[in-house]
Design a protein around this motif. Structure first.
Motif, PDB file in Angstrom:
ATOM      1  N   GLU A 265       0.852  -1.190   0.000  1.00  0.00           N
ATOM      2  CA  GLU A 265       0.000   0.000   0.000  1.00  0.00           C
ATOM      3  C   GLU A 265       0.886   1.238   0.000  1.00  0.00           C
ATOM      4  O   GLU A 265       1.937   1.263   0.637  1.00  0.00           O
TER       5      GLU A 265
ATOM      6  N   LYS B 252      -8.044   6.271   5.273  1.00  0.00           N
ATOM      7  CA  LYS B 252      -8.719   5.337   4.381  1.00  0.00           C
ATOM      8  C   LYS B 252      -7.808   4.129   4.128  1.00  0.00           C
ATOM      9  O   LYS B 252      -7.344   3.905   3.016  1.00  0.00           O
TER      10      LYS B 252
ATOM     11  N   LEU C  49      -6.653   0.562   3.250  1.00  0.00           N
ATOM     12  CA  LEU C  49      -7.261  -0.386   2.318  1.00  0.00           C
ATOM     13  C   LEU C  49      -6.751  -1.818   2.487  1.00  0.00           C
ATOM     14  O   LEU C  49      -7.544  -2.748   2.551  1.00  0.00           O
ATOM     15  N   HIS C  50      -5.443  -2.012   2.552  1.00  0.00           N
ATOM     16  CA  HIS C  50      -4.904  -3.381   2.569  1.00  0.00           C
ATOM     17  C   HIS C  50      -5.119  -4.033   3.937  1.00  0.00           C
ATOM     18  O   HIS C  50      -4.934  -3.381   4.973  1.00  0.00           O
TER      19      HIS C  50
ATOM     20  N   ALA D  35      -6.261   2.691  -6.410  1.00  0.00           N
ATOM     21  CA  ALA D  35      -7.663   2.537  -6.021  1.00  0.00           C
ATOM     22  C   ALA D  35      -8.352   3.892  -5.910  1.00  0.00           C
ATOM     23  O   ALA D  35      -9.554   4.014  -6.175  1.00  0.00           O
TER      24      ALA D  35
ATOM     25  N   CYS E 183      -4.075  -5.558  -3.727  1.00  0.00           N
ATOM     26  CA  CYS E 183      -5.030  -6.460  -3.075  1.00  0.00           C
ATOM     27  C   CYS E 183      -6.216  -6.689  -4.001  1.00  0.00           C
ATOM     28  O   CYS E 183      -6.772  -5.739  -4.563  1.00  0.00           O
TER      29      CYS E 183
ATOM     30  N   HIS F 299      -9.572  -4.802  -3.727  1.00  0.00           N
ATOM     31  CA  HIS F 299      -9.731  -3.449  -4.267  1.00  0.00           C
ATOM     32  C   HIS F 299      -9.361  -3.350  -5.741  1.00  0.00           C
ATOM     33  O   HIS F 299      -9.911  -2.518  -6.452  1.00  0.00           O
ATOM     34  N   SER F 300      -8.438  -4.207  -6.194  1.00  0.00           N
ATOM     35  CA  SER F 300      -8.035  -4.112  -7.601  1.00  0.00           C
ATOM     36  C   SER F 300      -9.189  -4.453  -8.536  1.00  0.00           C
ATOM     37  O   SER F 300      -9.275  -3.929  -9.643  1.00  0.00           O
TER      38      SER F 300
ATOM     39  N   LYS G  49     -12.152  -3.534  -8.091  1.00  0.00           N
ATOM     40  CA  LYS G  49     -13.074  -2.406  -8.100  1.00  0.00           C
ATOM     41  C   LYS G  49     -12.558  -1.227  -8.911  1.00  0.00           C
ATOM     42  O   LYS G  49     -13.278  -0.268  -9.145  1.00  0.00           O
TER      43      LYS G  49
END
Length: 342
Positions: free
Chosen positions: A237, A247, A249-250, A311, A319, A322-323, A325
């Protein structure tokens, strides 16, 4: 516009593992740093965080030319540091300095403090005795040490004072980039804030850039403009400091944040407990290297390695959560006659 001072591109550092004495044979490689990319802007701080053994210090050693990259490139001031030699290499060593983790072992016990601070200048510059003395006095004053302290030996100083000596030594050559490898982790809690504030003051005064290596997320948040989170040789990240903490994410970053001491009393967090141990960098797991310990692992996590994708603007994560999305460019449709629709 702020310019880039340092840029690492797909940096790799593998250490061969050999078996046998007389007829040694390479049986594998420890993938300490495996495809790491990041950049540091002039006058900014980039924080590199992760567990012990994730490759942070190895990356720093490659930047300091204490280790040679297996592949990839590191550019400092627009120059590939692997191609420097002669006078260029000498200039580079003055441009990039380091402050190490333990001031008890990074300072020679047999040298007076004034000689420790002067040593980089003696090796790299040609100054008269008077000029050298003035330079030593100047940098010692900048870090809060009196001139008469130069006659003492390191064992006569406290831990915080020793780290100030280490910072003065690094400053003596007027560097542009300082590699800070866990600069306060060996110090008492009561003086950590003093050293952090000193480093920030020096950064503002001299437009220094920092590569900050740490596992203490509170320190990284306080000091860094951008943060890269490393796990088993890879950055998982990458974002601006405020963005990363606001925020996260990972899953690995979330676990690190949940384990960190809250910034304010009474703040409650959902605790994330990771199972198992960190895999060996000699035989990393297939696919995502974090998947054996990830509470959100999916079947495809063990089949393919997620790419580090954006992201959100300026916020990258490796990840599959999220990838998948990330918006993909729309495919251009073509009619049966081979023409694009109007």
């Amino acid at each position: 516009m702020t310019e880039l001072l340092l840029e690492a591109r797909a940096a790799q550092k593998y250490f061969p593992v050999q078996k046998g004495l007389l007829f040694a044979k390479t049986v594998g490689h420890i993938k300490a740093v495996d495809g790491v990319s990041f950049s540091i802007e002039e006058g900014k701080t980039f924080g590199l965080v992760g567990e012990s053994g994730c490759g942070k210090t190895t990356m720093a050693k490659c930047i300091l030319l204490l280790e040679k990259l297996t592949s990839g490139q590191v550019f400092v001031g627009g120059r590939d540091i692997s191609k420097l030699n002669g006078e260029q290499l000498k200039q580079y060593r003055g441009m990039v300095q380091a402050v190490f983790q333990d001031p008890y072992s990074s300072l020679s016990p047999r040298m007076r403090v004034r000689d420790i601070v002067a040593e980089p200048v003696v090796v790299n510059r040609r100054l008269s005795r008077k000029e050298l003395k003035e330079r030593v006095t100047e940098v010692m004053g900048v870090v809060g040490l009196h001139e008469e302290m130069g006659n003492r030996y390191p064992h006569e100083f406290s831990g915080g004072q020793r780290q100030r000596v280490a910072v003065a030594r690094a400053l003596s050559l007027s560097p542009k980039l300082m590699v800070l490898d866990e600069p306060i982790s060996a110090l008492d809690v009561s003086i950590r804030a003093q050293i952090m504030n000193l480093l920030r003051q020096l950064q503002a005064q001299y437009s220094l850039s920092y590569l900050l290596i740490a596992h203490d997320l509170a320190v990284v948040r306080h000091m860094s403009d951008q943060v890269g989170v490393m796990y088993l040789g890879k950055i998982v990240e990458y974002a601006d400091s405020n963005e990363l903490y606001a925020k996260t994410l990972h899953p690995y970053t979330k676990a690190l944040v949940s384990a960190a001491m809250p910034s304010e009393p009474g703040v409650r967090r959902d605790e994330i407990v990771l199972s198992g141990e960190v895999p060996s960098p000699l035989n990393p797991p297939p696919g995502c290297r974090f998947h054996p310990r990830c509470p959100f692992a999916m079947p495809k996590c063990s089949e393919g390695e997620p790419a580090l994708v954006e992201a959100f603007p300026g916020h990258k994560v490796a990840c599959f959560l999220h990838s998948d999305k990330v918006a993909q460019p729309e495919a251009t449709t073509v009619s049966s006659n081979g023409k694009k629709p109007s």
